[in-house]
Scaffold this active site. Structure first.
Site, short mmCIF file in Angstrom:
data_model
loop_
_atom_site.label_atom_id
_atom_site.label_comp_id
_atom_site.label_asym_id
_atom_site.label_seq_id
_atom_site.Cartn_x
_atom_site.Cartn_y
_atom_site.Cartn_z
N ALA A 146 0.91 -1.66 0.29
CA ALA A 146 -0.06 0.14 -0.13
C ALA A 146 1.13 1.15 -0.47
O ALA A 146 1.73 1.12 0.91
CB ALA A 146 -0.85 0.62 1.36
N SER A 147 0.76 1.98 -0.73
CA SER A 147 1.21 3.45 -0.76
C SER A 147 2.90 3.40 -1.18
O SER A 147 2.97 2.76 -2.32
CB SER A 147 1.38 4.18 0.62
OG SER A 147 1.49 5.79 0.34
N SER A 148 3.80 3.37 -0.20
CA SER A 148 5.17 3.22 -0.48
C SER A 148 5.35 1.99 -0.28
O SER A 148 5.82 1.23 -1.50
CB SER A 148 5.89 3.91 0.44
OG SER A 148 6.87 3.77 0.90
#
Length: 450
Positions: A171-173
């Site tokens: 998720a995300s990074s």
């Protein structure tokens, strides 16, 4: 109950927990009585409490090459069988492996389906993963991806996991790292799921900064061929099979903006050599638009899900299960049925012949799809007799060179139509034993032989 706002950059990512308030006695006498009774109750409760679950999150401190000092946490479910699959679950900025373990559904899915979960933890400022440095964007470059690859190797060595069933979701990074890992190590990962990510190399910087505003804002626009070239440059000369990719993004994402989804689609359709025109479009859930590229099946080469009106807050409930289904892990991991029991056969048949001399041999393997549906993205597993070591091969990638080997189909032969066959093979050294493997499996289920 866990609530998480998941962001990167200057916006804080956090988990908040609501605790039930304890009951307060109304009278001092009751307080005194409880002071006497509670110790006894504690003893009684300990006596009758059920045993804790056998599975728990544990930290591994020495797992191999780790140039950037990542931490590793591991979840091995009680139901993990022989040669279990492995999922690497990669957290968001400001997060950690334990936080991603607690705040996502991957561990409970591992309990259900028997795969092992690796939770890496970033240790640099902000707890973001390195997806921007030149070292991170090439195979074995010396940054975070190297440490994560070491974690996978550790699990294969210590738990006998299936090298042909290694997956990554983030998720995300962690989604950006998912893109990077699939580009750097296409021979390690079978598929990935990126929740709110950006393409491989989109976040590249040369000034030492870990943040690329142009990419985050969705203003980096390249052709599919240019994006695909960046992936291919991460592992020059690699010609084997490439991992499939599932992509998720909220249309109102203000941190890693929504146009990045289309750039990811451009990149991975080019890498996998499939049309940019969707093979199918549907809405599996209200507010979702799902497009599949290369095929319309549940395990298409590329799958993208747009989530209408949602910001930087994925994965939401139920999305992890969709990723697991895309990986093909949504069934119990086959286990050894024990002596005297025939394993459930797969829809495949293997013919295996060898030609040996002094200290070498050549093996020819014919894999036939005996089922009624296409065999997509096949990996054939077998154990070489002691003393045999593969020195070269054709028609597939072979990993490792000895012992429990997995042969994975290449881009041109990774799909077998019903009744179709593929011939692969290898050359190996031996120390006197020129025998054949005793069994072959596809997806953990035994193939017929002959």
């Amino acid at each position: 109950m866990t609530n998480r706002s998941t962001t990167d950059g200057s916006t804080t990512e956090r988990s908040t927990y609501a605790a039930d308030p304890g009951r307060r006695p109304a009278r001092a006498l009751l307080t005194a009585l409880l002071g006497c009774v509670l110790p006894l109750l504690s003893v009684l409760l300990l006596a009758v409490a059920p045993p804790a679950s056998a599975a728990s999150l544990t930290e591994v401190t020495d797992f191999g090459s780790n140039p950037s000092g990542l931490r590793m946490h591991l979840y091995v479910p009680a139901g993990a069988g022989e040669r279990p699959a492995v999922l690497v679950a990669v957290h968001y900025c400001t997060g950690s492996g334990p936080a991603f373990y607690s705040g996502t559904e991957f561990a409970s899915l591992a309990d259900r389906y028997g795969f092992i979960v690796i939770y890496p933890s970033a240790t640099r400022s902000g707890n973001c993963f390195d997806v921007s440095s030149p070292q991170a964007l090439r195979r074995d470059g010396g940054s975070d991806p190297v440490g994560i690859r070491s974690m996978v190797g550790y699990v294969q060595q210590h738990y006998g996991s299936d090298p042909g069933r290694v997956f990554v979701a983030g998720a995300s990074s962690g989604a950006m790292m998912t893109n990077v890992l699939l580009g750097n190590y296409p021979d390690v990962f079978k598929a990935g799921a990126a929740f709110m990510g950006v393409p491989h190399s989109c976040f590249a910087t040369t000034d030492g900064s870990g943040w690329n505003s142009a990419c985050a804002n969705g203003t980096v626009d390249r052709t599919p061929q240019q994006w695909g070239g960046l992936v291919r440059a991460a592992y020059p000369g690699y010609s084997g099979a490439r991992p499939r990719m599932q992509l998720w993004h909220g249309t109102e994402d203000a941190t890693l903006r929504y146009p990045n989804l289309n750039e990811e689609i451009d990149q991975w359709t080019d890498v996998l050599g499939v049309s940019r025109t969707p093979a199918s479009t549907d809405s599996p859930q209200s507010g979702w638009t799902r497009t599949r590229y290369g095929s319309s099946g549940a395990q298409a080469p590329v799958e993208a899900i747009s989530v209408q009106g949602v910001g930087h807050s994925l994965p939401a409930s139920g999305m992890a299960a969709r990723a697991i289904a895309f990986f093909g892990l949504d069934s119990s991991t086959p286990t050894d049925p024990g002596p005297g029991t025939d394993p459930t056969p797969a829809n495949c048949r293997v013919a295996y012949t060898t030609s040996a001399w002094n200290t070498g041999l050549t093996a020819t393997i014919t894999l036939t799809n005996t089922g009624t549906t296409p065999l997509t993205g096949w990996s054939l597993a077998f154990t070489l007799p002691t003393g045999q070591t593969i020195t070269s091969g054709w028609g597939a990638t072979y990993s490792p060179a000895g012992g429990a080997v997995t042969a994975t189909g290449l881009a041109y032969n990774a799909t077998l139509a019903p009744g179709a066959a593929v011939q692969i093979g290898f050359q190996a050294n031996h120390t006197g034993n020129t025998g054949k493997p005793s069994a072959f499996t596809v997806g953990g289920a035994a193939c017929g032989t002959g």
